[in-house]
Structures are given as structure tokens and as C-alpha cells.
Design an enzyme around this catalytic site. Sequence first.
Site, PDB file in Angstrom:
ATOM      1  N   ASP A 484       0.835  -1.203   0.000  1.00  0.00           N
ATOM      2  CA  ASP A 484       0.000   0.000   0.000  1.00  0.00           C
ATOM      3  C   ASP A 484       0.869   1.253   0.000  1.00  0.00           C
ATOM      4  O   ASP A 484       2.093   1.186   0.245  1.00  0.00           O
ATOM      5  CB  ASP A 484      -0.888  -0.031   1.257  1.00  0.00           C
ATOM      6  CG  ASP A 484      -2.204   0.705   1.074  1.00  0.00           C
ATOM      7  OD1 ASP A 484      -2.300   1.526   0.150  1.00  0.00           O
ATOM      8  OD2 ASP A 484      -3.128   0.453   1.867  1.00  0.00           O
ATOM      9  N   ASP A 554     -10.774   2.007  -3.005  1.00  0.00           N
ATOM     10  CA  ASP A 554     -11.293   1.789  -1.659  1.00  0.00           C
ATOM     11  C   ASP A 554     -12.810   1.855  -1.670  1.00  0.00           C
ATOM     12  O   ASP A 554     -13.450   1.509  -0.680  1.00  0.00           O
ATOM     13  CB  ASP A 554     -10.758   2.867  -0.707  1.00  0.00           C
ATOM     14  CG  ASP A 554      -9.400   2.493  -0.138  1.00  0.00           C
ATOM     15  OD1 ASP A 554      -8.943   1.364  -0.388  1.00  0.00           O
ATOM     16  OD2 ASP A 554      -8.799   3.335   0.557  1.00  0.00           O
TER      17      ASP A 554
HETATM   18  C1  GLA Z   1      -5.657   2.000   2.234  1.00  0.00           C
HETATM   19  C2  GLA Z   1      -6.054   0.816   1.378  1.00  0.00           C
HETATM   20  C3  GLA Z   1      -7.104  -0.001   2.093  1.00  0.00           C
HETATM   21  C4  GLA Z   1      -6.554  -0.463   3.425  1.00  0.00           C
HETATM   22  C5  GLA Z   1      -6.079   0.720   4.237  1.00  0.00           C
HETATM   23  C6  GLA Z   1      -5.341   0.265   5.481  1.00  0.00           C
HETATM   24  O1  GLA Z   1      -6.686   2.902   2.358  1.00  0.00           O
HETATM   25  O2  GLA Z   1      -6.496   1.235   0.126  1.00  0.00           O
HETATM   26  O3  GLA Z   1      -7.490  -1.093   1.309  1.00  0.00           O
HETATM   27  O4  GLA Z   1      -5.511  -1.376   3.210  1.00  0.00           O
HETATM   28  O5  GLA Z   1      -5.214   1.564   3.506  1.00  0.00           O
HETATM   29  O6  GLA Z   1      -4.884   1.310   6.221  1.00  0.00           O
END
Ligand code: GLA
Length: 758
Positions: A484, A554
Amino acid sequence: MKMKKSVIVSVFAAASLAFPAYSEVYRLVSGKSMMLFETAEAAGAPRLFLRQFGARVEDAQSALRLAWNRESSSSLGMEAPLAYSVLGDSAGNLNRFGGLAVEFADGCRTLDLAVTGVENRSTGGNQELVVSYADRHYPLQVVQTFRLRKGSEVFETSVTIRNTGRDAVRLRTMDSLAVFLPLVGDRFRLQSAAAQWASEGQLGTSEIVRGQTVSIGSRSGVRDAWMNNPSFMLEIGAPATETDGEVIGVALAWTGAWHAGVRRSQTDSIEICAGVDNFAGDYVLDGGRSIDLPTALFSHSTEGRGEISRAFHRFARLHWLPAGTKERPTLLNNWEGTYMAFTEPLLNEIMDGAVKAGVEMFVLDDGWFGRGEFARDDDHRGLGDWCINEKKLPHGLVGVANEAAKRGLRFGFWVEPEMANTRSELVTAHPEWVLREKNRELRQGRGGTQVVLDFTNPDVRDAIWKQLDAAYASVPSLAYVKWDANADFMNLGSPYLDAAHQGNLVYEYTMGYYDVLNRQRTKYPKVDLQACASGGGHMDYGSLRYADEFWTSDDTDARERVMIQWGASQFYPACAMASHVTICWGRKTPMKFRCDVASSGRLGLEMQPKKMTADELALVKNALAEYRRLRPVIQQGDLYRLVSPYERDYASLMYVDEAKRNAVVFVYGLSRRMQQNYVPPLHLQGLDPAKKYRLRELNTWPKSWAHSKLLKRPDAYRAEMADGVAPVSGEALMKFGLPIWLGTDDYDSAVFELFCED
Ligand code: GLA
């Protein structure tokens, strides 16, 4: 311009050709398209011209003869169709545009590139044209490579710049693709996908009128597939559709700041550029050093946008992704189920639920690391400390992996290597390891404490890799890593680079990111890698050189996902598009709709499974089973977008396998009106006209849900050509279309399987 007699030299000719050999013609030929180049002497030096780029014709000489007047003239003078358009000499005239602009130590800001060698290579059906240039006065060399892999419709180009002198050269613009095409049309439209958090892949099209440059780009530095995706389609002539019209598709394989654009001159010539956006200042290329600019990918279609997408998808699967033909597993990720509030017993319970639903892998998201005061129990702390959060996981990652294995699940976990919190052991010990400016307040992101690590610094990369490597090695059965990145450059300074080289930050940071990704890929080649950056911030061909898939967004709201995935599908294949079924946070959509939408990508779940009712679980279980059966078609098949959600109140797309024996059709009702149950017959595409197909509806509701409040649907068949009815020909399905029924309640959806029996 002096011209000598031209001869056709096919790249299939085995011998490579070194300069001087004026007026030689070279071509890269795919099944459908071709690039036709010519070296010729102009303004006292050999130059390389791009004479034609378009549909393949057998007689290249004819195409060459029809190339427009070799140049295009405007009030700014003549512009020559050079294969690499640079600011400076353009075959005797001054080109004020171009993709490469430099400044030499004495202040000279123009280039005058002469061709010093051209090499044709054809190995095993892969064609390559390597062109060497040297500035006619200054010690600067450029090597430009065009590549076409066997069977592919996607051309690649990359550029290496070498400073062979002692003094530094400043690179003011540094594009890898900078081609100039004279008079190929009189109307141009550019389609691109803009985004922000939770809203990736939103398509928009703008007309490019005379004298206009339409450009797109991103200056995040990290999440650069946001703002705009590093890709666009250029429609030439009449507006293109999914099936008709001339289109050039371009994608830049670069994860950092970038720009791309199309300039249409007053005389209707166009220049297409794509490259690194060194917005933080000139890149200083020291004497004796060279720099590789990112690869740009491009494809030509006379059959609309759909053909561009399919060309890119095939290219990604067969030639670009690390393991593009490998079946992608279904998985359950715990993020939306628990966020950071998990314990070992809770994870075990979730894994039990995952097994009941029938997924193949469990992925542990954010929150497993950091110790003591920096234990990652919220997003204010812990990033940078890739050691176990023992409060939550007393048995370590391997403990969770073992519990997964006991249940027959593979295991993976989340990391965010490029980031740190100021509240971490790492930053406490090394405040100089984060991007920051000397005399400015340190700007911090998520949780009020997030900062971007200085990946230009090899010590930082080594330290992070050492920690990651130890975490990976602690789990012998590791199968998956979600990488990420949840911040942009907030501070435009590198403590590692000296004052003279601060402008190198944008490029060197991304190269540092690739370095660590590459270490992971090399040491753990079988560990699947997801490129995530707050959702689709890493949905780009740069990350996909190392990563198997991207986290598309997300935003897991299925209605939004119809749009987001439609946008993502313009350039990126289904096998790489992670799509998860979640519980509804805001908008209520039926579980079937959520399953049907997620099933058109790489299907997974992201929830606490026990939140599902028994009926929902039954539906999800069935959808996962059908998906596992049909994933070779969905993940590896050709995509045909049938009905656009931008144009209608429903959307439809389908995948067809290579043998054209199996297809899966998805239909998504969006906001339908009363008495509109029947949609126009779905004119399927990509089938074999001569083959006979049977149809089966999938993911149907359990009988007990027939009178659901959310979705009133009769038990009648969806399609006139329903299960058990005699098969019909591909020709009829494509020409007459499949008549289907779609409910008037919002978010009714249907999935059909088509299969040949003989
Ligand atoms: C980002 C990612 C999510 C999750 C969060 C965790 O927003 O896109 O899928 O993994 O971080 O903090």
C-alpha cells in the site's frame, strides 16, 4: 530536404543495419497495425522520420508514398515528423515543442540530434528497432527503442539518455514518447480517466481543436494513477465507439509524477507525448551518467476503443505482468471487516467464515505491526516498524498463517513500505530518512503523523527491505503481499540528494520504489503482489511490471464499482483488477448485485463473514464457486463492453475465451424506471458465428428470496433463450441479440454463461 531513393528494409531481414545508410525504410508490423520509419538526410544530418502509423498494409512502399508531404508548416515554421520530437533542431527548423528539452552547461537549450545507427532485430518473432542518436555538437547521446512482441498489438518505446561529457546536463522535460504525425485527421478527441480517492477511472472526453494542447498528468509523486490514470485514448476523425473508429491508445509504464498529451497544430498535425513530469525541477544528469526514461505503450485500432482495450489486456497477460496467465485466487481481506481492531481469535473466526464461503486465501490488512508505544492500533503510529504487534498477534504472522493453513487457506498480509509515521522507532532513530525541506514545517498526512520515506536514499531502501524480508521470511507459506501507499509527496525535498540534485527527486523516488519492489519480486517470485495506493493510486503499467494486480478502489460500493471498473477496463485486464464484495456502508445494494459486479474482476470478499445472513452466505458461496469454475474465461478472456453505464441506465460487458467456446455475460441495472423490464436485445460480441451456444443463468437468488423487499423478481427466466432451450448460433446472438429481462428495482443484475457443447 534532400531525399535519396528509398528501399524497403523489413525488420524481418536478419541483418542489422548500421549508419550511414540514408533513406532506409524500417517497419514494425503487427497483425493489424504498422509503424513505418524512414531515415533520410535532412539539414546536413541523418534523421529518423515516422512516416506512417496506422493500419497494416501489405505494400509498405505504397504507404510510404502516401505519407503527407513529409512535413507540416505553420506560422511557427515547418515541423518534421521525427520519430523523437525534441526541443531544438527539427530537420533544419526550430521545434519549440517536443518531448525532450535540455540545458547544457554553457546555457544552450536546443538539441540537434543526428542518427548514428539503426539496428533492426527480429528474434523469435519479436521485432525491435533500436535507434542511436548523438547531438551534433554536445556530448549527449540518445538511444530510442521501439519494440513489438510476437503476436502483440501493443508497441513499446523507451529512451535512454547518456551524458558522455564531463559537465552536467539539465533535463527540462523528459518524455519517452514524443511522436509527430502530420495530417492524419481533422478531428481529434482525447478520452482519459480522472480520479480521486474512492472515485477512480471516471472517463471524460474532450475535443482537441486546432492550436490546442490537451494534456493530463499527475504530480502526486506516489499515488500517480490518481488525478488521471497514466493512459489515454486518442480518437482520430469521427468520434469512436466501442466497435468503430480510429483510435490510438497510450499508457505510460510509470508510477511517479507524469504527464501526457496531444498537441494539435494549426495545420492539423499532432504530436503525442508521454513521460515523467519533473515538476520539482530539472533533472541533473551528471557527466558520464545515463538515465532510462519509462516505457510508453501504444496501440492502434480501426475498430474502436474495445479493440485497444483487448490489445492492452492481452499484452498485459502475455507479455507484461509477472505471471499474467496464472489463475488468480479468490481471497478474503479483513480490512472492512475489522479495520485495525482484531485479535487472533477474531481472525480465526473470520477465517472460518471465509472457508464456509469458499475463498482460497486470507489476507491480513493493516494493524499487525509496531511495538510498544508505536503498536499500530490506529493510523497515528507504527508505519516503518515492520515488527510484530505482539499485543494483537502473540503467535506472530506465522501463527495466523498456520491457522489459515489448517483451514486450507493460503495466507498473505499488508505492508506500506514507502511510508512511516513520525511516531515510529524508524523515524525516531532516523528523522533524516523522510522527505522534508530544510526550512519548512514538516507536512504530515494520514493520522496527522504520516510521512513519505526518502526512497532516493539507498540506506533507507536497504533498511526497509531488511525489515520486510524478515517479515516475509517469518512466514514460510507466504502467498500474497498487499503493498500500500497512502500519501503523496507533501514535502518536496530529499535530505539525501544534494542541493544541485533536488530536481532529481521525482524520478529517483520512483526508481527507488521499483528497486524495492524488484527485490521482493526477485526473492519471492511466487508470492503474489497487489499494488495498492489508497485504492487505485498504483493502477499503472509501471507497478504492474512487478505486481500481479492492483486494488481498484477503496470504494467497494457496487454501484460505484460499475463505473470504476468500466474506467479501469479501458487499459487494465480483469485478472489484475481486484474487486471485493463487502457489506453495505451507505447505499444499499442487493448481495447478488455486489457479487455480480465483483465477479467481473478478480473476485474476493472484504468483510466479517458472519455479518451475512444465511441466504446471503448461500448466494456468495455459490457465486464464488461459479467464479472459480469460470475464472479462466473472466480472467483470461477477451473483454467486450456491450452497453456503457455512461450512456444507459444499465451496463453490460462480457468475456469470451480464446477458443470462443465459453463466454460470461454480465448485466447491471443501475436506476431503471417502471415498465422498462425489457432492455433492447444484448448484441453479443466476440463469439464464433458458426458455433452453437447454450445459455445458463448464474448467481440466481435462493428461492426463498423471490419476494425480497429489496428486489421483487418473478421466478421467470431472465432471458427468452433460457436454460435448457435449444442452442443458438453465435451469429444470431451477435446480430439479433439476446433478449433479456431486467427488474425495475434498482440494482437488479444478471450473469449468463454461454457454452458450446460439442
Ligand atoms: C488504504 C487501502 C485499504 C486499506 C487501508 C489500510 O486505504 O487502500 O485497502 O488497506 O489503507 O490502512
